[in-house]
Design an enzyme around this catalytic site. Sequence first.
Site, PDB file in Angstrom:
ATOM      1  N   ARG A 156     -28.414  16.958  13.345  1.00  0.00           N
ATOM      2  CA  ARG A 156     -28.586  18.386  13.672  1.00  0.00           C
ATOM      3  C   ARG A 156     -28.536  18.597  15.178  1.00  0.00           C
ATOM      4  O   ARG A 156     -27.961  19.562  15.663  1.00  0.00           O
ATOM      5  CB  ARG A 156     -29.942  18.885  13.136  1.00  0.00           C
ATOM      6  CG  ARG A 156     -29.981  19.050  11.630  1.00  0.00           C
ATOM      7  CD  ARG A 156     -31.414  19.178  11.144  1.00  0.00           C
ATOM      8  NE  ARG A 156     -32.083  20.352  11.733  1.00  0.00           N
ATOM      9  CZ  ARG A 156     -33.396  20.500  11.807  1.00  0.00           C
ATOM     10  NH1 ARG A 156     -34.213  19.564  11.335  1.00  0.00           N
ATOM     11  NH2 ARG A 156     -33.919  21.582  12.332  1.00  0.00           N
ATOM     12  N   LYS A 201     -42.728  15.514   6.560  1.00  0.00           N
ATOM     13  CA  LYS A 201     -43.614  14.569   7.247  1.00  0.00           C
ATOM     14  C   LYS A 201     -45.071  14.799   6.831  1.00  0.00           C
ATOM     15  O   LYS A 201     -45.852  13.856   6.708  1.00  0.00           O
ATOM     16  CB  LYS A 201     -43.435  14.701   8.766  1.00  0.00           C
ATOM     17  CG  LYS A 201     -42.091  14.117   9.229  1.00  0.00           C
ATOM     18  CD  LYS A 201     -41.780  14.403  10.691  1.00  0.00           C
ATOM     19  CE  LYS A 201     -41.192  15.771  10.885  1.00  0.00           C
ATOM     20  NZ  LYS A 201     -40.623  16.035  12.215  1.00  0.00           N
TER      21      LYS A 201
HETATM   22  N1  URA Z   1     -40.143  20.275  14.461  1.00  0.00           N
HETATM   23  C1  URA Z   1     -39.731  19.369  13.553  1.00  0.00           C
HETATM   24  O1  URA Z   1     -40.449  18.429  13.220  1.00  0.00           O
HETATM   25  N2  URA Z   1     -38.501  19.508  13.022  1.00  0.00           N
HETATM   26  C2  URA Z   1     -37.678  20.526  13.354  1.00  0.00           C
HETATM   27  O2  URA Z   1     -36.604  20.602  12.816  1.00  0.00           O
HETATM   28  C3  URA Z   1     -38.120  21.465  14.302  1.00  0.00           C
HETATM   29  C4  URA Z   1     -39.365  21.306  14.836  1.00  0.00           C
END
Ligand code: URA
Length: 435
Positions: free
Chosen positions: A168, A187
């Site tokens: 990305r 996460k």
């Molecule tokens: N924080 C994250 O962990 N992932 C993202 O895509 C954007 C901010």
Amino acid sequence: MNTVELIRKKRDGGRLTLDELKYLVTGAVSGTIPDYQITAFLMAVYFQGMDDHETADLTDVMAHSGAMNDLSDMPGYPVDKHSTGGVGDTTSLVLIPLLAAAGLTVAKLSGRALGHTGGTIDKLESIPGFRTDLSRAEFLGLVRKNGLALADHTADMVPADRILYELRDVTATVESLPLIVSSIMSKKIAGGAKGIVLDVKTGAGAFLPEIEESRELARALVAIGVKLGRRISALITDMSQPLGHMVGNALEVKEAIDTLKGDGPQDLEDLCCALGAELLVFSGQDPDRDQAKKQLHGLLLDGSALAKFRLLVEEQGGDVRVIDDPQILPQAREKIAITAPRSGIVSELNALAIGKAAGILGAGRMTMDDVIDPAVGIEVVRKIGDQVEIGETLAVLHVNDNANLPQAQEMVTAAYRIGDGPAAPPPLIHERIGE
Ligand code: URA
Ligand code: CA
């Protein structure tokens, strides 16, 4: 399944099933689907979006792409907190021991993100000896024994997020709500907590400065958490000016210690108690948030939260003497005051400008190879609503390397606006978005 067909389906606005998403994510992690197909899929998501159902499915398959923590038999109710990131955001350092002092289980995983100042791990590593590279067994052992531990995300957890994020980052697909939400929530889900509170910042120093965007992000994060069976809420909190007074790694550790002694800035203390109260109510320990907040303020005043912080530092190899004598923390060579160019009332203190100034003094990293200087940063002495006289100190720069000093001085001076009229500090918490 055929990768081209799945890309086409998303490109044309279709909704991918759990199995289809699993096929793509598993292929990305194992390398059986090449980067160019994964990035085409990401760009299709960028343009077509995903509804909550599809985003929850993507989050779930990402969370399951590697090892996951099982906290179901921990002694206390397992909780987690996530902040979308701010300037001088010292809340985790206070909240982790505070929640443990309240009897909750805090298995905190953190990363080393890019930014103007370090992440929670970088901050705690300014304590001499403090270790965050714990093995899973060591980490979970400490959580079970003490109710808290903090570790770096191990490489075996949520590999899908690392792989997708790298792609990305180089294909202009970071700014996609479902991709942001699935990245954050995968996460949290893998981390094993049952109760999650989100601190979604809004204002100049926030990742999404506009309140409408912050609200949309908060809504989506909460919706996905609920779909995946978590108790979850979000507070949309102010980041138009920095939180507390300290911006910088060791400086924020000192500010956290002050707060854990019941002697910190009111905004930082109040925000920690408000975030913590959400989790205490989810755990069932407290019937309502007001009572929970009172309990948490009490644990800051009676030394219980500080005792948990001492335990955290000691068990992870840190020098506990910093708690009684913060002078042991890394100190900058020079302190340089920024003074008020006129008398009046501070009407603006731009958090982003302060963050950037701290960054160029060395408090943060712009690439993963940059080395953070734990000692440097900015002490924000005056904040919005404060009366100042000409020549009085507005802020103090903590400096080791003078290379960027003139630029930092200019940025901090420009961050302040001093007017004649009264100016009210912005509300600390703008909105709450619940389940
Ligand atoms: N924080 C994250 O962990 N992932 C993202 O895509 C954007 C901010
Ligand atoms: Ca702070």
